[in-house]
Design an enzyme around this catalytic site. Structure first.
Site, PDB file in Angstrom:
ATOM      1  N   SER A   8      29.731 -17.947  -9.281  1.00 23.91           N
ATOM      2  CA  SER A   8      29.559 -17.009 -10.586  1.00 23.91           C
ATOM      3  C   SER A   8      29.567 -15.489  -9.773  1.00 23.91           C
ATOM      4  O   SER A   8      28.902 -14.910  -8.796  1.00 23.91           O
ATOM      5  CB  SER A   8      28.343 -16.855 -11.521  1.00 23.91           C
ATOM      6  OG  SER A   8      27.250 -16.529 -10.847  1.00 23.91           O
ATOM      7  N   ASP A  43      33.464 -18.789 -11.230  1.00 28.10           N
ATOM      8  CA  ASP A  43      33.237 -18.559 -12.803  1.00 28.10           C
ATOM      9  C   ASP A  43      32.901 -17.693 -12.701  1.00 28.10           C
ATOM     10  O   ASP A  43      32.155 -16.225 -12.500  1.00 28.10           O
ATOM     11  CB  ASP A  43      31.909 -19.402 -12.646  1.00 28.10           C
ATOM     12  CG  ASP A  43      31.739 -19.695 -13.777  1.00 28.10           C
ATOM     13  OD1 ASP A  43      32.486 -20.077 -14.215  1.00 28.10           O
ATOM     14  OD2 ASP A  43      30.170 -20.083 -14.119  1.00 28.10           O
ATOM     15  N   SER A  91      25.700 -28.458 -20.447  1.00 29.35           N
ATOM     16  CA  SER A  91      24.677 -29.116 -19.941  1.00 29.35           C
ATOM     17  C   SER A  91      24.196 -29.730 -20.752  1.00 29.35           C
ATOM     18  O   SER A  91      24.039 -29.446 -21.880  1.00 29.35           O
ATOM     19  CB  SER A  91      23.435 -27.951 -19.167  1.00 29.35           C
ATOM     20  OG  SER A  91      24.199 -28.102 -17.642  1.00 29.35           O
ATOM     21  N   ILE A 113      28.711 -27.136 -15.937  1.00 26.50           N
ATOM     22  CA  ILE A 113      27.795 -27.523 -15.373  1.00 26.50           C
ATOM     23  C   ILE A 113      26.984 -26.868 -14.552  1.00 26.50           C
ATOM     24  O   ILE A 113      27.214 -26.867 -13.354  1.00 26.50           O
ATOM     25  CB  ILE A 113      27.270 -29.289 -15.295  1.00 26.50           C
ATOM     26  CG1 ILE A 113      27.797 -30.387 -16.341  1.00 26.50           C
ATOM     27  CG2 ILE A 113      25.975 -29.531 -15.139  1.00 26.50           C
ATOM     28  CD1 ILE A 113      28.380 -31.240 -16.143  1.00 26.50           C
TER      29      ILE A 113
END
Ligand code: G3H
Ligand code: 13P
Ligand code: ZN
Length: 322
Positions: free
Chosen positions: A50, A83, A227, A268
């Site tokens: 990310s 991400d 998740s 996840i």
């Protein structure tokens, strides 16, 4: 094999009725825990980074860690993915810097602006052999520095997806069907409680997923915020000095079902964080005298590995597909 794009992975996943796990990486132990499980289970995998991970660990360190995993696991396909790329510049920097896949997340923009920025990223990415994930609809929860309240989240509108995919040329599409980022995915008011007092979240909107798939036959769909918030780790955290009341995630049976449909990538991150934090908290409670990071990171890495193994085998269905 060298780093791969997700094209082949998604084609096989779609046809085979399973999904590829996309796990967020921030440091060496997380990379090792994930890839050791994937190697042992002969599973393809997406390692994703990310904006926050790049700010924390530095782009070069993360790329080199992933390259080390590729060298250690030559027999499994590994993709390196950005991400929630927030803009063209971040996507370009990752495309130029060795990633094989990027996400441009312009889902908070208007439909027209989302198309315009996604198309720009796709043109640059495809010119460089990189694939692009885009997003339509808004998930609740926290991603990087953006927090979306539950009431501000909106499901993907199936009637928009064909135009979006045709006009942008994106390679996969993240949609909003009720998943949510973070460990607190739903408010108590949105849930019911089971006999153990655990919150049970509202079901995912499989009707929206099916309508999207009907309009985009064969096209890979992505689920973020997936998740499951394992209650054993929430308990471990709470029993060892933590305070995470009412942390609740997406039931694994729902994810398994989505993986059998058109969902080819399931993201996840929070589950890995819970496993790592729970393990380290428990370690310190049991061993207040210890101070060598290797001693507490070793069981944390081992538990990440077992958690990922469980996801590959029992949730994603991608074990043995490398
Ligand atoms: O969706 C966001 C991912 O969980 C990454 O989280 O921005 O804290 O690295 P982060
Ligand atoms: P979770 O917070 O449910 O792990 O979602 C991660 C994610 O979507 C990363 O993009
Ligand atoms: Zn996400």
């Amino acid at each position: 094999m060298p780093l791969v794009t997700t094209t082949e992975m998604f084609k096989k996943a779609y046809e085979g009725g399973y999904a590829i796990g996309a796990f967020n990486v921030n440091n060496m132990e997380i990379v090792q825990g994930i890839t050791e499980a994937c190697r042992e289970e002969k599973s393809p995998v997406i390692l994703q980074v990310s904006k926050g991970a790049r700010a924390y660990a530095n782009h070069t360190y993360l790329v080199k860690l992933v390259e080390a995993a590729v060298a250690e696991c030559p027999e499994i396909p590994i993709a390196l993915h950005l991400d929630h790329g927030p803009d063209f510049e971040t996507c370009k920097s990752c495309i130029d810097g060795g990633f094989t896949s990027v996400m441009i997340d312009a889902s908070s923009m208007s439909f027209e602006d989302n198309i315009a920025v996604t198309k720009k990223v796709v043109e640059y990415a495809h010119d460089h052999g990189v694939v692009v994930e885009a997003e339509l609809g808004t998930l609740a929860g926290i991603e990087d520095d953006v927090k979306v309240e539950a009431h501000a989240a909106s499901y993907t509108r199936p009637e928009e997806v064909e135009e979006f995919v045709t006009k942008t040329g994106c390679d996969s599409l993240a949609i909003a069907i009720g998943t949510s980022h973070g460990a607190y995915k739903f408010t108590a008011a949105q849930c019911t409680r089971n006999e153990q007092g655990i919150l049970v979240p509202p079901p995912l909107r499989f009707d929206v997923l099916e309508e999207v798939s009907k309009r985009l036959p064969g096209f890979p769909i992505v689920l973020h915020g997936s998740s499951s918030v394992p209650q054993n780790y929430v308990k471990m955290i709470n029993e060892n000095g933590g305070k995470m009341p009412d942390a609740v995630g997406i039931p694994e049976e729902e994810l398994r079902h989505a993986a059998q449909l058109s969902v080819c990538k399931i993201n996840i991150d929070s589950d890995l964080r819970l496993a790592m934090t729970g393990t380290i908290r428990a370690f310190f409670n049991e061993h207040p005298d210890k101070f060598d990071p290797r001693e507490y990171l070793k069981p944390a890495r081992a538990n990440i590995k077992e958690l990922v193994r469980h996801k590959l085998v029992n949730v994603l269905g991608c074990a043995g597909k490398a």
